[in-house]
Motif scaffolding. Structure first.
Motif, mmCIF file in Angstrom:
data_model
loop_
_atom_site.group_PDB
_atom_site.id
_atom_site.type_symbol
_atom_site.label_atom_id
_atom_site.label_comp_id
_atom_site.label_asym_id
_atom_site.label_seq_id
_atom_site.Cartn_x
_atom_site.Cartn_y
_atom_site.Cartn_z
ATOM 1 N N GLU A 130 -99.056 38.015 -63.426
ATOM 2 C CA GLU A 130 -97.916 37.419 -62.721
ATOM 3 C C GLU A 130 -96.644 38.252 -62.919
ATOM 4 O O GLU A 130 -95.729 38.199 -62.106
ATOM 5 C CB GLU A 130 -97.679 35.990 -63.226
ATOM 6 C CG GLU A 130 -98.748 34.985 -62.820
ATOM 7 C CD GLU A 130 -98.630 34.580 -61.358
ATOM 8 O OE1 GLU A 130 -99.667 34.307 -60.732
ATOM 9 O OE2 GLU A 130 -97.499 34.556 -60.845
ATOM 10 N N GLN A 131 -96.589 39.019 -64.012
ATOM 11 C CA GLN A 131 -95.405 39.820 -64.309
ATOM 12 C C GLN A 131 -95.355 41.121 -63.515
ATOM 13 O O GLN A 131 -94.318 41.775 -63.482
ATOM 14 C CB GLN A 131 -95.366 40.154 -65.802
ATOM 15 C CG GLN A 131 -95.149 38.951 -66.699
ATOM 16 C CD GLN A 131 -95.121 39.361 -68.157
ATOM 17 O OE1 GLN A 131 -95.669 40.388 -68.539
ATOM 18 N NE2 GLN A 131 -94.469 38.558 -68.982
ATOM 19 N N LEU A 155 -98.233 44.366 -69.810
ATOM 20 C CA LEU A 155 -98.108 43.081 -69.129
ATOM 21 C C LEU A 155 -98.813 42.002 -69.933
ATOM 22 O O LEU A 155 -99.961 42.185 -70.365
ATOM 23 C CB LEU A 155 -98.732 43.143 -67.725
ATOM 24 C CG LEU A 155 -98.148 44.168 -66.744
ATOM 25 C CD1 LEU A 155 -98.992 44.202 -65.481
ATOM 26 C CD2 LEU A 155 -96.711 43.837 -66.419
ATOM 27 N N GLU A 156 -98.125 40.883 -70.141
ATOM 28 C CA GLU A 156 -98.791 39.757 -70.765
ATOM 29 C C GLU A 156 -99.739 39.087 -69.789
ATOM 30 O O GLU A 156 -100.787 38.583 -70.166
ATOM 31 C CB GLU A 156 -97.749 38.756 -71.268
ATOM 32 C CG GLU A 156 -96.869 39.306 -72.369
ATOM 33 C CD GLU A 156 -95.846 38.295 -72.868
ATOM 34 O OE1 GLU A 156 -95.054 38.655 -73.743
ATOM 35 O OE2 GLU A 156 -95.849 37.162 -72.363
ATOM 36 N N TRP A 196 -90.869 44.974 -71.515
ATOM 37 C CA TRP A 196 -90.003 43.799 -71.336
ATOM 38 C C TRP A 196 -89.213 43.529 -72.610
ATOM 39 O O TRP A 196 -88.011 43.214 -72.557
ATOM 40 C CB TRP A 196 -90.830 42.574 -70.976
ATOM 41 C CG TRP A 196 -89.989 41.353 -70.778
ATOM 42 C CD1 TRP A 196 -89.438 40.907 -69.622
ATOM 43 C CD2 TRP A 196 -89.576 40.408 -71.794
ATOM 44 N NE1 TRP A 196 -88.709 39.755 -69.832
ATOM 45 C CE2 TRP A 196 -88.773 39.427 -71.153
ATOM 46 C CE3 TRP A 196 -89.804 40.301 -73.152
ATOM 47 C CZ2 TRP A 196 -88.213 38.359 -71.853
ATOM 48 C CZ3 TRP A 196 -89.240 39.236 -73.855
ATOM 49 C CH2 TRP A 196 -88.464 38.279 -73.196
ATOM 50 N N LYS A 228 -96.160 38.466 -58.126
ATOM 51 C CA LYS A 228 -96.913 37.214 -58.248
ATOM 52 C C LYS A 228 -98.264 37.315 -57.548
ATOM 53 O O LYS A 228 -98.722 36.386 -56.890
ATOM 54 C CB LYS A 228 -96.100 36.039 -57.688
ATOM 55 C CG LYS A 228 -94.767 35.832 -58.394
ATOM 56 C CD LYS A 228 -93.969 34.704 -57.782
ATOM 57 C CE LYS A 228 -92.627 34.553 -58.480
ATOM 58 N NZ LYS A 228 -91.783 33.491 -57.869
ATOM 59 N N ASP A 277 -87.167 39.393 -64.410
ATOM 60 C CA ASP A 277 -88.315 39.213 -63.515
ATOM 61 C C ASP A 277 -88.117 39.863 -62.152
ATOM 62 O O ASP A 277 -89.039 39.889 -61.337
ATOM 63 C CB ASP A 277 -88.635 37.721 -63.347
ATOM 64 C CG ASP A 277 -87.484 36.955 -62.715
ATOM 65 O OD1 ASP A 277 -87.697 35.811 -62.281
ATOM 66 O OD2 ASP A 277 -86.355 37.508 -62.668
ATOM 67 N N ARG A 325 -94.670 43.579 -60.894
ATOM 68 C CA ARG A 325 -93.804 43.684 -59.728
ATOM 69 C C ARG A 325 -93.742 45.142 -59.291
ATOM 70 O O ARG A 325 -93.389 46.027 -60.090
ATOM 71 C CB ARG A 325 -92.394 43.168 -60.027
ATOM 72 C CG ARG A 325 -91.433 43.232 -58.818
ATOM 73 C CD ARG A 325 -90.039 42.754 -59.188
ATOM 74 N NE ARG A 325 -89.115 42.865 -58.066
ATOM 75 C CZ ARG A 325 -88.899 41.926 -57.160
ATOM 76 N NH1 ARG A 325 -89.556 40.777 -57.239
ATOM 77 N NH2 ARG A 325 -88.034 42.120 -56.163
ATOM 78 N N GLN A 361 -92.016 46.966 -62.375
ATOM 79 C CA GLN A 361 -92.775 47.732 -63.363
ATOM 80 C C GLN A 361 -93.280 49.046 -62.766
ATOM 81 O O GLN A 361 -93.622 49.975 -63.502
ATOM 82 C CB GLN A 361 -93.985 46.936 -63.861
ATOM 83 C CG GLN A 361 -93.656 45.883 -64.905
ATOM 84 C CD GLN A 361 -92.973 44.674 -64.304
ATOM 85 O OE1 GLN A 361 -93.443 44.130 -63.308
ATOM 86 N NE2 GLN A 361 -91.869 44.263 -64.892
#
Length: 639
Positions: free
Chosen positions: A423-424, A419-420, A138, A449, A491, A426, A495
């Motif tokens: 939720e990120q 990924l943090e 990101w 999500k 967003d 995808r 990924q």
């Protein structure tokens, strides 16, 4: 461990030399338990058998020791290197083990006359320039978007660049200066590249100053269009720097890594935050592999930090084929604990190896390395934020213990996704469906999500291909899906791009993503196993990664299968509806005397072609406008 064995080991360690080296403990079955280093082997190893109070973790290990082995080295630095390599090779259960993932993304500027801007992972090519590393993909995408917006550098592949006859969409939306068609000279483009380079190196004030001078020069020459372009660039760059709240550091802060360790409910997290060129690029949490300590068995923060630095930064064979870890080492490390108590669990003050670690990193990086654990000013704020993020990552990890979240976490770990939080994540999955080439339709389903997002599902009618050519169908749907990916917000960028198919479909996806300048590491093919049974699938990749067979018990594969099956369901239902519609129209249109009005009445009366085919002659003749003769003709045609 029996008393006799304990006494035997006590006597045996007295014969060890007082020299630096590495020791290894084994259980009765010959399995490795622990690997450690020592400045003085005799003092260090004997400290485990003195019947003094040890930490619960070490005491539990000592009870299982059946024998040990030692290797003498010339210096403590050599012992440190050997220990690091043995830990990575043997994965001892009582050592703290971090996933050895140095696959950081970089921003790359190629060495062409008109350099190409791109994100990059892998082996470094000396012909190109690399900036980073960045903690996650990101951060790279965000930086590339900034550079496109402000400096308008090209991102297209060389094959596309060489064959353009007119500017592409990126030029029209002011994201590229169109050097491919000669809209500016090599010298002018080189100036943009130079300013982008300075921006990446952190020299923001100089870049702004140069842009202001260019604007004034164009204005004085009455070149008002170019002056307006420079004005917009200044405004965009100023806006970017204001939005990045972490870009408030003074000049000279340079490159810094901030490492904070946190412990919660028996779990450990090390959070690594990166500052490059004075810009805080974000952070990345790490969790020990296969180690969830119960209460009372936690390692000291100093031991965890030293182990992480040793395993993460020291060069070894695992870096082959990728960027050298030398590029990862900044001159300053900011830590939330001092490393001077790393040997406290053994009761020995002899093996405080911080100096050796610091010296080895300095030699490897070719510059002086400094460890700070009580920073001031902006650096203190960075450390506080890193500690807070470590605790947040631990909290999320504790919550993600079952169901869908556990599957998503497993998949993120298997694919080494940056990924943090989950939720990120995808995932977009594609499937092709047809019946012997008839009514070909492609589906795209979206997982985001932590759930399937049915409102974002899309179907694509595939036309203009040879019936039954799944490769061409996959190429067409991916081209249509990602033609304008540059305009998507971060967003909405996937990924993972799941492809239901084997090497052929994956190759088509690789070609399309390469043409668009997208990262091919996003592609994951799902090749069916024997008997098409769930759990026997193989994950294949478009880059150089080896195929993965995760097995029927893999939580990651369960999520992949769930998304793949949803894409198949969505594709096949759309295909059947399209096929039924086509067949209804064609079969009734073939009957002489059946026009649009009569066809509509028949379908309305019987609910579709299947209903018409199941009706008797008398029932068909009961439809307004259908004679008995025509009814008999319809019946014969449909049977």
């Amino acid at each position: 461990m029996s008393n006799s064995l304990f006494e035997t080991l006590q006597q045996d360690v007295k014969r060890l030399p007082g020299l630096p080296g590495v020791y290894r403990f084994f259980d009765e079955a010959g399995h490795i338990l622990y690997v450690g280093k020592a400045r003085n082997l005799k003092k260090r190893v004997s400290s485990y058998f003195q019947r003094t109070q040890l930490s619960p973790r070490i005491e539990n290990m000592v009870r299982k020791i059946a024998r040990y082995e030692t290797t003498v080295t010339r210096t403590e630095t050599e012992a440190l290197i050997l220990e690091n390599n043995l830990i990575k090779e043997l994965s001892p259960p009582f050592n703290i083990l971090f996933r050895d993932d140095k696959s950081y993304p970089y921003v790359m500027l190629t060495g062409h006359a008109f350099p190409r801007l791109a994100s990059y992972r892998g082996k470094v090519d000396k012909r190109n320039r690399y900036f980073g590393p960045f903690p996650n993909s990101w951060a790279v995408r965000n930086s590339v978007q900034i550079l496109q917006k402000v400096f308008r550098l090209r991102t297209c592949e060389d094959s596309v660049f060489k064959n353009r006859s007119r500017p592409c969409l990126l030029h029209q939306i002011h994201r590229c200066s169109a050097p491919c068609v000669g809209r500016l000279s090599e010298e002018q483009y080189g100036q943009d590249v130079m300013q982008a380079t300075r921006f990446l190196e952190g020299d923001h004030s100089r870049v702004l100053s140069e842009l202001e001078k260019e604007m004034e020069a164009h204005s004085e020459a009455m070149e008002f269009e170019m002056a307006a372009v420079m004005r917009d660039r200044i405004a965009d760059l100023s806006s970017v720097l204001q939005q990045q709240s972490m870009d408030t550091v003074a000049d000279g802060e340079g490159d810094v890594d901030i490492i904070a360790v946190a412990q919660m409910e028996g779990m450990i997290c090390v959070n690594l935050a990166m500052v490059r060129g004075g810009r805080h690029l974000g952070d990345r949490p790490y969790f020990p592999k296969g180690l969830r300590m119960s209460s009372g068995e936690q390692a000291s923060p100093a031991e965890i930090l030293e182990t992480f630095i040793q395993q993460h930064y020291l060069e070894d064979e695992s870096t082959e084929g990728g960027a050298s870890t030398t590029n990862l080492i900044p001159p300053v490390f900011i830590l939330n604990h001092s490393l001077q108590i790393a040997a406290e669990d053994s009761g020995s003050s002899e093996d405080k190896s911080v100096e050796s670690l610091q010296s080895l990193l300095s030699i490897q990086a070719g510059k002086k390395i400094t460890f700070l654990h009580q920073p001031q000013g902006q650096r203190r704020h960075w450390l506080a934020m890193a500690e807070g993020n470590a605790k947040l990552a631990l909290t999320k990890r504790l919550v993600e213990t079952g169901g869908q979240l556990a599957r998503a976490r497993a998949l993120a770990d298997v694919l080494s996704l940056d990924l943090e939080n989950l939720e990120q994540l995808r995932i977009e999955c594609f499937d092709i469906s047809h019946t012997s080439g008839e009514a070909t339709q492609a589906s795209c389903v979206v997982y985001a999500k932590n759930d399937m997002q049915s409102s974002e599902y899309r179907r694509f009618n595939i036309d203009g291909i040879t019936p039954g050519d799944d490769y061409a169908a996959m190429r067409q749907v991916l081209q249509r899906r990602y033609a304008n990916f540059q305009e998507l917000p971060v967003d909405k960028l996937p990924q993972v791009i799941l492809i239901d198919g084997g090497k052929g479909q994956v190759e088509m996806a690789r070609q399309v993503l390469t043409e668009f300048g997208m990262d091919i590491s996003l592609i994951v093919g799902v090749a069916k196993g024997e008997g098409r049974k769930v759990g026997l699938e193989t994950l294949i990749f478009a880059d150089e990664r080896k195929p993965l067979e995760l097995g029927i018990d893999s939580a990651a594969l369960l999520l992949v299968a769930q998304i793949r099956d949803e894409a198949h369901r969505f594709a096949i239902t759309g295909m059947r509806a399209k096929r039924a519609k086509a067949r209804t129209v064609s079969r009734l249109e073939e009957i002489e005397g059946i026009g649009a009005k009569r066809r509509q009445k028949l379908l309305a009366r019987f609910g579709g072609l299947r209903g018409v085919a199941g009706a008797t002659v008398e029932e068909i003749a009961g439809v307004d406008g259908i004679s008995m003769t025509l009814a008999e003709q319809i019946y014969r045609q449909l049977h």
